[in-house]
Design a protein around this motif. Structure first.
Motif, PDB file in Angstrom:
ATOM      1  N   LEU A  46       0.669  -1.212   0.013  1.00 25.30           N
ATOM      2  CA  LEU A  46      -0.028  -0.187  -0.004  1.00 25.30           C
ATOM      3  C   LEU A  46       0.899   1.332   0.085  1.00 25.30           C
ATOM      4  N   PRO A  47       0.727   1.933  -0.924  1.00 25.01           N
ATOM      5  CA  PRO A  47       1.401   3.078  -1.079  1.00 25.01           C
ATOM      6  C   PRO A  47       1.084   4.165   0.241  1.00 25.01           C
ATOM      7  N   ASN A  98      -6.255   0.777  -2.036  1.00 28.21           N
ATOM      8  CA  ASN A  98      -6.826  -0.630  -1.571  1.00 28.21           C
ATOM      9  C   ASN A  98      -7.292  -1.590  -2.647  1.00 28.21           C
ATOM     10  N   LEU A  99      -8.081  -1.042  -3.548  1.00 27.72           N
ATOM     11  CA  LEU A  99      -8.210  -1.824  -4.880  1.00 27.72           C
ATOM     12  C   LEU A  99      -7.195  -2.379  -5.590  1.00 27.72           C
ATOM     13  N   ASN A 100      -6.217  -1.595  -5.727  1.00 28.42           N
ATOM     14  CA  ASN A 100      -5.068  -2.208  -6.420  1.00 28.42           C
ATOM     15  C   ASN A 100      -4.334  -3.250  -5.834  1.00 28.42           C
ATOM     16  N   PHE A 101      -4.436  -2.989  -4.408  1.00 30.49           N
ATOM     17  CA  PHE A 101      -3.647  -4.081  -3.546  1.00 30.49           C
ATOM     18  C   PHE A 101      -4.513  -5.189  -3.584  1.00 30.49           C
ATOM     19  N   LEU A 102      -5.700  -5.133  -3.455  1.00 31.41           N
ATOM     20  CA  LEU A 102      -6.477  -6.468  -3.398  1.00 31.41           C
ATOM     21  C   LEU A 102      -6.776  -7.038  -4.841  1.00 31.41           C
ATOM     22  N   ARG A 103      -6.306  -6.377  -5.904  1.00 26.53           N
ATOM     23  CA  ARG A 103      -6.418  -6.866  -7.301  1.00 26.53           C
ATOM     24  C   ARG A 103      -5.249  -7.972  -7.405  1.00 26.53           C
ATOM     25  N   GLY A 104      -4.048  -7.546  -6.451  1.00 28.69           N
ATOM     26  CA  GLY A 104      -3.022  -8.421  -6.823  1.00 28.69           C
ATOM     27  C   GLY A 104      -3.296  -9.666  -5.928  1.00 28.69           C
ATOM     28  N   ILE A 105      -4.116  -9.699  -4.911  1.00 25.65           N
ATOM     29  CA  ILE A 105      -4.435 -10.812  -4.081  1.00 25.65           C
ATOM     30  C   ILE A 105      -5.491 -11.579  -4.899  1.00 25.65           C
ATOM     31  N   LEU A 106      -6.517 -11.024  -5.611  1.00 25.14           N
ATOM     32  CA  LEU A 106      -7.321 -11.801  -6.446  1.00 25.14           C
ATOM     33  C   LEU A 106      -6.807 -12.387  -7.739  1.00 25.14           C
ATOM     34  N   GLU A 107      -5.776 -11.575  -8.046  1.00 31.00           N
ATOM     35  CA  GLU A 107      -5.256 -12.229  -9.391  1.00 31.00           C
ATOM     36  C   GLU A 107      -4.306 -13.490  -8.953  1.00 31.00           C
ATOM     37  N   GLU A 108      -3.649 -13.561  -8.008  1.00 36.60           N
ATOM     38  CA  GLU A 108      -3.126 -14.899  -7.696  1.00 36.60           C
ATOM     39  C   GLU A 108      -3.833 -15.757  -7.202  1.00 36.60           C
ATOM     40  N   ALA A 109      -5.310 -15.361  -6.565  1.00 36.10           N
ATOM     41  CA  ALA A 109      -6.100 -16.435  -6.015  1.00 36.10           C
ATOM     42  C   ALA A 109      -6.932 -16.924  -7.348  1.00 36.10           C
ATOM     43  N   ALA A 110      -6.806 -16.344  -8.491  1.00 34.92           N
ATOM     44  CA  ALA A 110      -7.717 -16.920  -9.495  1.00 34.92           C
ATOM     45  C   ALA A 110      -7.025 -17.836 -10.300  1.00 34.92           C
ATOM     46  N   LYS A 111      -5.544 -17.904 -10.216  1.00 29.17           N
ATOM     47  CA  LYS A 111      -4.787 -19.015 -10.961  1.00 29.17           C
ATOM     48  C   LYS A 111      -5.248 -20.318 -10.405  1.00 29.17           C
ATOM     49  N   ALA A 112      -5.712 -20.851 -11.344  1.00 31.85           N
ATOM     50  CA  ALA A 112      -6.194 -22.428 -11.063  1.00 31.85           C
ATOM     51  C   ALA A 112      -5.183 -23.414 -10.685  1.00 31.85           C
ATOM     52  N   LYS A 113      -4.441 -23.044  -9.641  1.00 25.68           N
ATOM     53  CA  LYS A 113      -3.476 -24.116  -9.282  1.00 25.68           C
ATOM     54  C   LYS A 113      -3.895 -25.062  -8.250  1.00 25.68           C
ATOM     55  N   GLY A 511      -9.417  -0.492   6.659  1.00 20.71           N
ATOM     56  CA  GLY A 511      -9.474   0.449   5.706  1.00 20.71           C
ATOM     57  C   GLY A 511      -9.210   2.046   6.057  1.00 20.71           C
ATOM     58  N   VAL A 512     -10.034   2.334   6.889  1.00 22.28           N
ATOM     59  CA  VAL A 512     -10.170   3.719   7.498  1.00 22.28           C
ATOM     60  C   VAL A 512      -8.989   4.105   8.352  1.00 22.28           C
ATOM     61  N   LEU A 513      -8.288   3.104   8.917  1.00 17.97           N
ATOM     62  CA  LEU A 513      -7.321   3.532   9.681  1.00 17.97           C
ATOM     63  C   LEU A 513      -5.823   3.193   9.199  1.00 17.97           C
ATOM     64  N   GLN A 514      -5.681   3.999   7.712  1.00 19.49           N
ATOM     65  CA  GLN A 514      -4.558   3.899   7.052  1.00 19.49           C
ATOM     66  C   GLN A 514      -3.984   5.245   6.710  1.00 19.49           C
ATOM     67  N   PRO A 515      -2.627   5.414   6.412  1.00 18.70           N
ATOM     68  CA  PRO A 515      -2.381   6.805   6.005  1.00 18.70           C
ATOM     69  C   PRO A 515      -2.725   7.149   4.728  1.00 18.70           C
ATOM     70  N   PRO A 516      -3.297   8.314   4.386  1.00 17.31           N
ATOM     71  CA  PRO A 516      -2.968   9.540   5.303  1.00 17.31           C
ATOM     72  C   PRO A 516      -4.060   9.803   6.357  1.00 17.31           C
ATOM     73  N   LEU A 517      -5.131   8.922   6.520  1.00 17.81           N
ATOM     74  CA  LEU A 517      -5.951   9.240   7.611  1.00 17.81           C
ATOM     75  C   LEU A 517      -5.672   8.887   8.912  1.00 17.81           C
TER      76      LEU A 517
END
Ligand SMILES: [Zn+2]
Length: 700
Positions: A46-47, A98-113, A511-517
């Motif tokens: 997360l940046p 967050n979406l960008n970060f979750l995308r990484g998780i989901l693309e990995e999860a979608a690999k049918a291994k 999600g709301v307890l992250q920088p810059p909040l």
């Protein structure tokens, strides 16, 4: 049988949905966003953005003239609204990260291994079918066929109930004709009862159908064209579709007129109309409730609640007066419209063109992956959230934010005890309520069990239905059971927070307890100004014009003396009068009757945060930094949560539907009432950021 009826949920931030096919009731969803330049990067990190950013400020502006511009003009300049967004903000940007970060998780999860665990398989398969646009395109409107056939096969208006029950169960985020689910009993917050609510509209609010100004007329005309287009996409001729669109508009307009306004819905007594099933059957005798209950497999119940009885009377009138053909038309359109986003490109495009482009001003459609991540979050949020929390929410972060929450609660107790306008009797009840309030930080103690949910490869719309039916079933099955107070109304990656009056709990997702909040690398001043203010905001909701009607247990029961209530109302009127003077866009002013609870919470929250911050740093020598005193940094930290750019189209939707004031008013409207601010920046009487003593509003 739609999502949980949340009659007493107070959010911190605007609700804005992906499609804008807005109906009530609905699961809260924060607006999402992403910078176009980085649209195709993804990664596990997360940046980082600091909670006080000097480059976001514009020091050429006098803070005593316009504090919001002083704190945010730099941000506004360097953050133009991305083409796929209807607005752009600090909150939206963080959600996009967050979406960008979750995308990484989901693309990995979608690999049918081999060796994927059950949760990984579930979220991976859902995401996989969602991004496979080739398969979706090939099926076209065929995915809709079974539902359209069921509607076409209706033999009489009487047969409508069982068909409706089946459709309602699986359509996500839509109250098809009406909403129905479980809800907390307003008089006994430990019990779940059956609840029925208004719904059935295709525009985001009932006011769109009744307002008489030129813009509203234009929007209605444009909506009719949208309805027509959707009907053509499912095979009607242009001529038939135009005729049918007029029928739908007339049915929806009558439903809208029988619906409660958003301001009326802020009164929990208006929403409480408990009755037995026989009474509902009398309210709408031409609807076959018995079949509806049987097909929906609704558990047996004694008591139900109808939030808007007049709405059901209107439904009944239409059941007797509208011919069967009109009902078929109405259902055909609403099913296709609700599902459009999950279908082939032509449907997706039409849904975007009307709801996000015309109505809210977006220039471009969001990338497919972005929409898919949001749907996984909506439908399988506690499966996806587990992976998010592992990465983004450490035990240390939980401990430090919990410490802040406790200090804000202590500040509230102090304020209540010091109030000069509240009687000792009411004070005692208020403190009782404060002590009973539950804090929920980060993520649920117990994760939802999705093991009974099975998805199918290559069937995206079907998977949306299955996930939605799983959630709707889970909600309906609560009827007659005790309330689960550990449950969350938001998923862990959500960049938002809420107070629930019937639960008497405050909820802060990871999600709301992250920088810059909330910025663990930064000192207390901007963090208390920002997140501390949010915590205080949620906390005061327990005591605002809506929340104060619920007692410590969350029951709708008055615990104020009459005299105190009147004094409270006089004080909140000061706030309502002030905000009514602010403009949202063009000549549209804030509807301060709608935003009152939020405006009062914004002011109270910041006062509490200031007290808690002073307490947390008592005895410490606080240094100035970058030429700013600690007090100034507290207030700039506060203002910088709200930095935002907005499209005028979306501002118009917000003016009608959003119970929060626009960002600039949420900052300037607060500081004008805080002498602490005026001292920090040496503002003088008569300057715009200084309310004169007679107009100084203070509740808490
Ligand atoms: Zn709020």
């Amino acid at each position: 049988m739609t999502k949980k009826l949340a009659v007493a949920l107070s959010l911190f931030f605007a609700l804005s949905v992906l499609s804008g096919v807005a109906q009530s009731p609905k699961k809260p969803k924060a607006e999402t966003a992403k910078k176009a330049a980085a649209a195709d990067t993804k990664g596990p990190e997360l940046p980082y953005t600091p909670s006080l950013d000097l480059t976001s400020m514009d020091k050429s502006v006098d803070p005593c003239v316009d504090f919001y511009s002083y704190s945010c003009s730099g941000w506004k300049k360097k953050n133009p609204i991305p083409a796929d967004q209807v607005g752009w903000s600090v909150y939206g940007k963080l959600y996009e990260d967050n979406l960008n970060f979750l995308r990484g998780i989901l693309e990995e999860a979608a690999k049918a291994k081999a060796g994927r665990d059950a949760v990984t398989t579930l979220i991976g398969d859902y995401y996989g079918t969602c991004v496979d646009e080739k398969v979706i395109e090939k099926r076209g409107a065929a995915a809709l066929k079974p539902d359209l056939d069921a509607v076409a096969g209706l033999k009489s208006v009487h047969d409508l109930a069982p068909v409706l029950a089946r459709l309602q169960l699986r359509l996500p985020d839509t109250a098809l004709l009406f909403g129905a689910s479980s809800q907390q009993d307003p008089d006994d917050s430990d019990s779940e009862i059956a609840g029925f609510d208004q719904g059935g509209l295709g525009l985001p609010d009932r006011d769109y159908y009744v307002k008489d100004d030129d813009k509203s007329k234009e929007i209605r005309a444009r909506y009719v064209l949208h309805v027509q287009k959707v009907l053509e996409l499912i095979g009607e001729t242009a001529e038939a579709a135009a005729k049918d669109a007029a029928t739908i508009m007339s049915m929806e307009t009558a439903l809208a007129k029988a619906s409660l306004t958003r301001v009326e819905r802020r009164d929990p007594y208006k929403l409480k109309n408990k009755m037995k099933l026989e009474a509902l059957e009398k309210l709408a005798p031409h609807f076959d409730w018995q079949s509806w209950l049987r097909v929906g497999e609704v558990p047996k119940f004694e008591i139900l609640n109808v939030t808007a009885p007049a709405f059901f009377t209107e439904v009944d009138r239409q059941l007797t007066e509208e011919p069967l053909d009109h009902w078929k038309t109405y259902l055909r359109y609403h099913v296709a419209n609700a599902d459009a986003q999950y279908l082939s490109a032509a449907f997706v495009q039409e849904s975007f063109d009307f709801y996000r482009k015309y109505l809210r001003g977006a220039k471009e459609q969001q990338a497919r992956w972005k929409r898919c991540v949001q749907w996984v979050d909506r439908d399988l949020g506690e499966a996806l959230g587990k992976a998010y929390v592992r990465q983004a929410f450490s035990p240390e972060l939980k401990a430090s934010t919990l410490d802040m929450v406790k200090r804000i609660q202590a500040a509230m107790e102090l304020r209540i005890s010091e109030l000069d306008w509240m009687s000792p009797e009411t004070k005692q009840q208020a403190i009782l309520k404060l002590h009973a309030m539950r804090n929920k930080i980060g993520y649920p103690d117990r994760w939802r069990d999705y093991s009974s949910l099975k998805l199918t490869a290559g069937d995206f719309l079907g998977n949306v239905y299955r996930a939605s039916a799983f959630e709707n079933r889970r909600q309906i099955d609560k009827i007659g059971k005790p309330v689960d107070r550990s449950e969350w109304g938001m998923t862990p990656p959500t960049v938002n927070a809420y107070y629930n009056g019937q639960m008497n709990d405050i909820n802060f997702p990871a999600g709301v307890l992250q920088p810059p909040l909330y910025d663990a690398k930064m000192d207390a001043a901007p963090n208390y100004g920002n997140t501390g203010g949010t915590v205080g905001h949620e906390l005061t909701h327990g005591f605002d014009d809506e929340g104060s009607q619920f007692d410590a247990k969350g029951n709708l029961k008055d615990w104020w003396t009459k005299d105190d209530k009147e004094k409270f109302q006089t004080r909140t009127k000061c706030v309502a009068d002030q905000y009514a003077g602010y403009v949202i866009v063009d000549d549209i002013h804030i509807n301060s009757k709608l935003t009152l609870g939020e405006d009062v919470a914004d002011l109270g929250g910041e006062i509490l945060a200031y007290i808690a911050w002073k307490d947390a740093t008592k005895g410490l020598y606080l240094k100035s930094a970058d030429g700013l005193t600690p007090e100034q940094r507290f207030f700039i930290g506060f203002a910088q949560w709200a930095c935002a750019n907005e499209r005028p189209e979306n501002q118009r939707v917000q003016a009608m539907t959003n119970p929060h004031s626009p960002p600039y008013a949420r900052i300037n409207g607060v500081v004008v009432n805080m002498p602490e601010f005026q001292n920090a920046f040496s503002c003088k009487a008569g300057q715009p950021m200084v309310n004169p003593p007679l107009k100084l509003c203070r509740i808490w």
